[in-house]
Design a protein around this motif. Sequence first.
Motif, mmCIF file in Angstrom:
data_model
loop_
_atom_site.group_PDB
_atom_site.id
_atom_site.type_symbol
_atom_site.label_atom_id
_atom_site.label_comp_id
_atom_site.label_asym_id
_atom_site.label_seq_id
_atom_site.Cartn_x
_atom_site.Cartn_y
_atom_site.Cartn_z
ATOM 1 N N HIS A 14 43.501 105.010 29.413
ATOM 2 C CA HIS A 14 44.921 104.954 29.745
ATOM 3 C C HIS A 14 45.074 104.971 31.260
ATOM 4 N N HIS A 28 41.297 104.869 33.260
ATOM 5 C CA HIS A 28 40.130 105.724 33.021
ATOM 6 C C HIS A 28 40.163 106.158 31.556
ATOM 7 N N HIS A 30 38.888 108.887 28.159
ATOM 8 C CA HIS A 30 38.514 110.217 27.667
ATOM 9 C C HIS A 30 37.941 110.053 26.261
ATOM 10 N N GLU A 138 42.220 116.501 24.952
ATOM 11 C CA GLU A 138 41.903 115.448 25.920
ATOM 12 C C GLU A 138 40.482 115.626 26.440
HETATM 13 ZN ZN LIG Z 1 43.485 110.604 31.594
#
Ligand SMILES: [Zn+2]
Length: 187
Positions: A14, A28, A30, A138
Amino acid sequence: MFSLIFTRRFSMAHRLIADPAGKCAIPHGHNEQVIARLQPVAPQRLDGRANMVAPFEQAKARWHRFVDDRVDHAFQLGESDPMINWFRAHEPQRLGRLLVTPGDPTTEMLAACLMAKLNAFLAADGNDLRCVELTVEETPTNAVTLAGDPADVLPARAGAGWWRRADDSINDLDPVPVALSLAVARR
Ligand SMILES: [Zn+2]
């Protein structure tokens, strides 16, 4: 009251552009985990025989298929992110892989959209369960949990987006004409 809890992992990318100076404006990724807690709409005591809250294999299978096939490796962008137009112009065959949110695709926003989507699936299946709490981790040390009705926390202008529909959609972009999509794919 009993809760049923499912966990699924996925990878995502995102970028967050509301603060253009923020480091999150660079795309980047996750590796995340979504944890859904479901409860029966009308709780009942165990029946003394099968002793199950509700059959949930079907609901779980559908949810996990959505996470695996649609959310995993999707690129999350806010609806006004100019990168959407970049994909439209250069790689329209990938528009379906963009997960588009009203404003920046933060973890809070993702949790609200995923919770609404799961509840749309459960309602469409005639299932007696509802997701009452959903957590998006996250990172192993950062998580967002939403309890209650996602409609109460989504932006007022959000209206009825893909998260309210019991289908595989992850955006509301106009579909790409097949001929154009093929032409670009052949380039
Ligand atoms: Zn992020």
